[in-house]
Design a protein around this motif. Structure first.
Motif, PDB file in Angstrom:
ATOM      1  N   MET A 160       0.844  -1.197   0.000  1.00 43.20           N
ATOM      2  CA  MET A 160       0.000   0.000   0.000  1.00 43.20           C
ATOM      3  C   MET A 160       0.884   1.255   0.000  1.00 43.20           C
ATOM      4  O   MET A 160       1.827   1.345   0.754  1.00 43.20           O
ATOM      5  CB  MET A 160      -0.893  -0.009   1.240  1.00 43.20           C
ATOM      6  CG  MET A 160      -2.016   1.003   1.174  1.00 43.20           C
ATOM      7  SD  MET A 160      -2.883   1.173   2.735  1.00 43.20           S
ATOM      8  CE  MET A 160      -3.598  -0.443   2.941  1.00 43.20           C
ATOM      9  N   LYS A 161       0.524   2.169  -0.845  1.00 44.24           N
ATOM     10  CA  LYS A 161       1.335   3.379  -1.003  1.00 44.24           C
ATOM     11  C   LYS A 161       0.647   4.563  -0.319  1.00 44.24           C
ATOM     12  O   LYS A 161      -0.535   4.763  -0.467  1.00 44.24           O
ATOM     13  CB  LYS A 161       1.419   3.680  -2.492  1.00 44.24           C
ATOM     14  CG  LYS A 161       2.782   4.009  -2.985  1.00 44.24           C
ATOM     15  CD  LYS A 161       2.716   4.144  -4.481  1.00 44.24           C
ATOM     16  CE  LYS A 161       3.989   3.669  -5.124  1.00 44.24           C
ATOM     17  NZ  LYS A 161       3.912   3.746  -6.580  1.00 44.24           N
ATOM     18  N   LYS A 162       1.398   5.331   0.402  1.00 48.89           N
ATOM     19  CA  LYS A 162       0.819   6.520   1.036  1.00 48.89           C
ATOM     20  C   LYS A 162       0.873   7.681   0.051  1.00 48.89           C
ATOM     21  O   LYS A 162       1.885   7.908  -0.587  1.00 48.89           O
ATOM     22  CB  LYS A 162       1.624   6.909   2.274  1.00 48.89           C
ATOM     23  CG  LYS A 162       1.501   5.914   3.387  1.00 48.89           C
ATOM     24  CD  LYS A 162       0.265   6.196   4.191  1.00 48.89           C
ATOM     25  CE  LYS A 162       0.221   5.333   5.433  1.00 48.89           C
ATOM     26  NZ  LYS A 162      -0.976   5.515   6.202  1.00 48.89           N
ATOM     27  N   LEU A 163      -0.206   8.372  -0.057  1.00 46.24           N
ATOM     28  CA  LEU A 163      -0.277   9.454  -1.034  1.00 46.24           C
ATOM     29  C   LEU A 163      -0.826  10.707  -0.376  1.00 46.24           C
ATOM     30  O   LEU A 163      -1.304  10.681   0.741  1.00 46.24           O
ATOM     31  CB  LEU A 163      -1.180   9.043  -2.200  1.00 46.24           C
ATOM     32  CG  LEU A 163      -0.772   7.749  -2.908  1.00 46.24           C
ATOM     33  CD1 LEU A 163      -1.921   7.208  -3.711  1.00 46.24           C
ATOM     34  CD2 LEU A 163       0.425   7.995  -3.800  1.00 46.24           C
ATOM     35  N   LEU A 164      -0.806  11.794  -1.101  1.00 48.42           N
ATOM     36  CA  LEU A 164      -1.411  13.049  -0.677  1.00 48.42           C
ATOM     37  C   LEU A 164      -1.399  13.320   0.821  1.00 48.42           C
ATOM     38  O   LEU A 164      -2.302  12.900   1.544  1.00 48.42           O
ATOM     39  CB  LEU A 164      -2.857  13.126  -1.166  1.00 48.42           C
ATOM     40  CG  LEU A 164      -3.079  13.259  -2.669  1.00 48.42           C
ATOM     41  CD1 LEU A 164      -4.529  13.476  -2.972  1.00 48.42           C
ATOM     42  CD2 LEU A 164      -2.258  14.404  -3.226  1.00 48.42           C
ATOM     43  N   ALA A 165      -0.444  14.048   1.267  1.00 47.34           N
ATOM     44  CA  ALA A 165      -0.360  14.477   2.661  1.00 47.34           C
ATOM     45  C   ALA A 165      -0.486  13.314   3.648  1.00 47.34           C
ATOM     46  O   ALA A 165      -0.955  13.486   4.759  1.00 47.34           O
ATOM     47  CB  ALA A 165      -1.425  15.531   2.953  1.00 47.34           C
ATOM     48  N   ASP A 166      -0.076  12.139   3.225  1.00 46.38           N
ATOM     49  CA  ASP A 166      -0.073  10.970   4.103  1.00 46.38           C
ATOM     50  C   ASP A 166      -1.446  10.513   4.580  1.00 46.38           C
ATOM     51  O   ASP A 166      -1.553   9.692   5.466  1.00 46.38           O
ATOM     52  CB  ASP A 166       0.815  11.219   5.320  1.00 46.38           C
ATOM     53  CG  ASP A 166       2.056  10.365   5.234  1.00 46.38           C
ATOM     54  OD1 ASP A 166       2.371   9.904   4.118  1.00 46.38           O
ATOM     55  OD2 ASP A 166       2.685  10.140   6.270  1.00 46.38           O
ATOM     56  N   LYS A 167      -2.498  11.042   4.035  1.00 44.23           N
ATOM     57  CA  LYS A 167      -3.828  10.649   4.514  1.00 44.23           C
ATOM     58  C   LYS A 167      -4.609   9.831   3.493  1.00 44.23           C
ATOM     59  O   LYS A 167      -5.646   9.278   3.815  1.00 44.23           O
ATOM     60  CB  LYS A 167      -4.648  11.893   4.867  1.00 44.23           C
ATOM     61  CG  LYS A 167      -4.260  12.523   6.190  1.00 44.23           C
ATOM     62  CD  LYS A 167      -5.270  13.596   6.528  1.00 44.23           C
ATOM     63  CE  LYS A 167      -5.127  14.042   7.965  1.00 44.23           C
ATOM     64  NZ  LYS A 167      -6.154  15.050   8.280  1.00 44.23           N
ATOM     65  N   ILE A 168      -4.132   9.784   2.268  1.00 44.82           N
ATOM     66  CA  ILE A 168      -4.826   9.018   1.228  1.00 44.82           C
ATOM     67  C   ILE A 168      -3.931   7.890   0.739  1.00 44.82           C
ATOM     68  O   ILE A 168      -2.764   8.120   0.413  1.00 44.82           O
ATOM     69  CB  ILE A 168      -5.231   9.925   0.048  1.00 44.82           C
ATOM     70  CG1 ILE A 168      -6.276  10.943   0.502  1.00 44.82           C
ATOM     71  CG2 ILE A 168      -5.791   9.090  -1.108  1.00 44.82           C
ATOM     72  CD1 ILE A 168      -6.768  11.867  -0.580  1.00 44.82           C
ATOM     73  N   SER A 169      -4.480   6.677   0.716  1.00 47.64           N
ATOM     74  CA  SER A 169      -3.734   5.528   0.215  1.00 47.64           C
ATOM     75  C   SER A 169      -4.498   4.867  -0.922  1.00 47.64           C
ATOM     76  O   SER A 169      -5.705   5.064  -1.060  1.00 47.64           O
ATOM     77  CB  SER A 169      -3.536   4.471   1.297  1.00 47.64           C
ATOM     78  OG  SER A 169      -3.093   5.018   2.474  1.00 47.64           O
ATOM     79  N   LEU A 170      -3.757   4.086  -1.682  1.00 50.20           N
ATOM     80  CA  LEU A 170      -4.338   3.376  -2.810  1.00 50.20           C
ATOM     81  C   LEU A 170      -4.048   1.890  -2.625  1.00 50.20           C
ATOM     82  O   LEU A 170      -2.939   1.516  -2.266  1.00 50.20           O
ATOM     83  CB  LEU A 170      -3.655   3.903  -4.073  1.00 50.20           C
ATOM     84  CG  LEU A 170      -4.188   3.458  -5.415  1.00 50.20           C
ATOM     85  CD1 LEU A 170      -5.664   3.763  -5.544  1.00 50.20           C
ATOM     86  CD2 LEU A 170      -3.395   4.184  -6.499  1.00 50.20           C
ATOM     87  N   LEU A 171      -5.064   1.073  -2.841  1.00 47.99           N
ATOM     88  CA  LEU A 171      -4.896  -0.363  -2.665  1.00 47.99           C
ATOM     89  C   LEU A 171      -5.596  -1.066  -3.818  1.00 47.99           C
ATOM     90  O   LEU A 171      -6.695  -0.686  -4.195  1.00 47.99           O
ATOM     91  CB  LEU A 171      -5.542  -0.748  -1.330  1.00 47.99           C
ATOM     92  CG  LEU A 171      -5.469  -2.176  -0.860  1.00 47.99           C
ATOM     93  CD1 LEU A 171      -4.032  -2.576  -0.596  1.00 47.99           C
ATOM     94  CD2 LEU A 171      -6.277  -2.336   0.422  1.00 47.99           C
ATOM     95  N   LYS A 172      -4.950  -2.077  -4.361  1.00 49.02           N
ATOM     96  CA  LYS A 172      -5.586  -2.872  -5.410  1.00 49.02           C
ATOM     97  C   LYS A 172      -6.106  -4.139  -4.764  1.00 49.02           C
ATOM     98  O   LYS A 172      -5.338  -4.862  -4.130  1.00 49.02           O
ATOM     99  CB  LYS A 172      -4.541  -3.204  -6.485  1.00 49.02           C
ATOM    100  CG  LYS A 172      -4.989  -4.195  -7.531  1.00 49.02           C
ATOM    101  CD  LYS A 172      -5.345  -3.486  -8.819  1.00 49.02           C
ATOM    102  CE  LYS A 172      -5.517  -4.444  -9.973  1.00 49.02           C
ATOM    103  NZ  LYS A 172      -6.559  -5.443  -9.770  1.00 49.02           N
ATOM    104  N   GLY A 173      -7.399  -4.406  -4.879  1.00 50.94           N
ATOM    105  CA  GLY A 173      -7.907  -5.643  -4.301  1.00 50.94           C
ATOM    106  C   GLY A 173      -9.364  -5.608  -3.919  1.00 50.94           C
ATOM    107  O   GLY A 173     -10.139  -4.810  -4.441  1.00 50.94           O
ATOM    108  N   ASP A 174      -9.683  -6.477  -2.969  1.00 51.90           N
ATOM    109  CA  ASP A 174     -11.063  -6.732  -2.559  1.00 51.90           C
ATOM    110  C   ASP A 174     -11.334  -5.992  -1.245  1.00 51.90           C
ATOM    111  O   ASP A 174     -10.692  -6.277  -0.229  1.00 51.90           O
ATOM    112  CB  ASP A 174     -11.195  -8.259  -2.376  1.00 51.90           C
ATOM    113  CG  ASP A 174     -12.561  -8.685  -1.911  1.00 51.90           C
ATOM    114  OD1 ASP A 174     -13.403  -7.829  -1.591  1.00 51.90           O
ATOM    115  OD2 ASP A 174     -12.771  -9.918  -1.854  1.00 51.90           O
TER     116      ASP A 174
END
Ligand code: AR6
Length: 177
Positions: free
Chosen positions: A1-15
């Protein structure tokens, strides 16, 4: 999981049914009684306790209008709660779809905040059966979540859970990672 945008938004691929957090969001329909897509998956994994709580909400307020959100227990899911929101059906873009989709994200996060929930995972609302173009939906989702997080002090982390490759790539590109 990658932390994005000001450390508050993450992106996850999956279910999303596998995600352990305070609340996962369901792309429901206004009946709140289940359906296909992510809604079907959430109900299957959560078991009867979720449907029972959805019926309670439905009896109390008569379903959930498009753009609004309600909260229930999560049954057997690893998440603590399920926030059900109803995305707009894409009708070409001139029927208020953008503002309704934005409301889904904002109202779901407001409900999380009111309930003291710090981590919230979203599926890509309306981009399956409801036919909202994925690129347009991604832009609305990221901008609404950013706007909310800029002024809220309760919600600490939002995870966008992308199930299909196209959405995952769009979110990666859009967020710049
Ligand atoms: N985890 C995360 N995302 C998922 C999963 C999953 N397990 N399964 C599918 N998706 P859809 P909508 C993604 O059709 O367009 C239901 O019948 C999928 O790849 O679930 O808002 C409801 O009851 C897509 O990007 O929801 C409503 O009647 C995204 O979830 C109607 O569908 C949304 O696709 C709502 O349609």
């Amino acid at each position: 999981m990658k932390k994005l945008l000001a450390d508050k938004i993450s992106l996850l691929k999956g279910d999303i049914t596998k995600v352990k957090c305070d609340a996962i969001v369901n792309a429901a329909n206004s009946s709140l009684l289940g359906g296909g897509g992510v809604d079907g998956a959430i109900h299957r994994q959560a078991g009867p306790e979720l449907l029972e709580d959805c019926r309670r909400v439905r009896n109390a307020q008569g379903g959930c209008p498009t753009g609004k959100a309600v909260i229930t227990v999560a049954g057997k899911l690893p998440a603590k709660y399920v926030i059900h929101t109803v995305g707009p059906v894409w009708r070409g873009g001139a029927s208020g779809e953008e503002s309704l989709l934005r409301d889904c994200y904002l109202n779901s996060l407001s409900l999380a905040s009111e309930n003291g929930l710090e981590t919230v995972a979203f599926p890509n609302i309306s981009t399956g059966i409801y036919g909202y173009p994925k690129d347009k939906a991604c832009a609305v989702a990221v901008s609404a979540v950013n706007e909310f997080l800029a002024s809220d002090t309760i919600v600490k982390e939002v995870v966008f859970v992308c199930f299909d490759d196209e959405n995952f790539r769009l979110y990666q590109d859009f967020i710049g990672n």
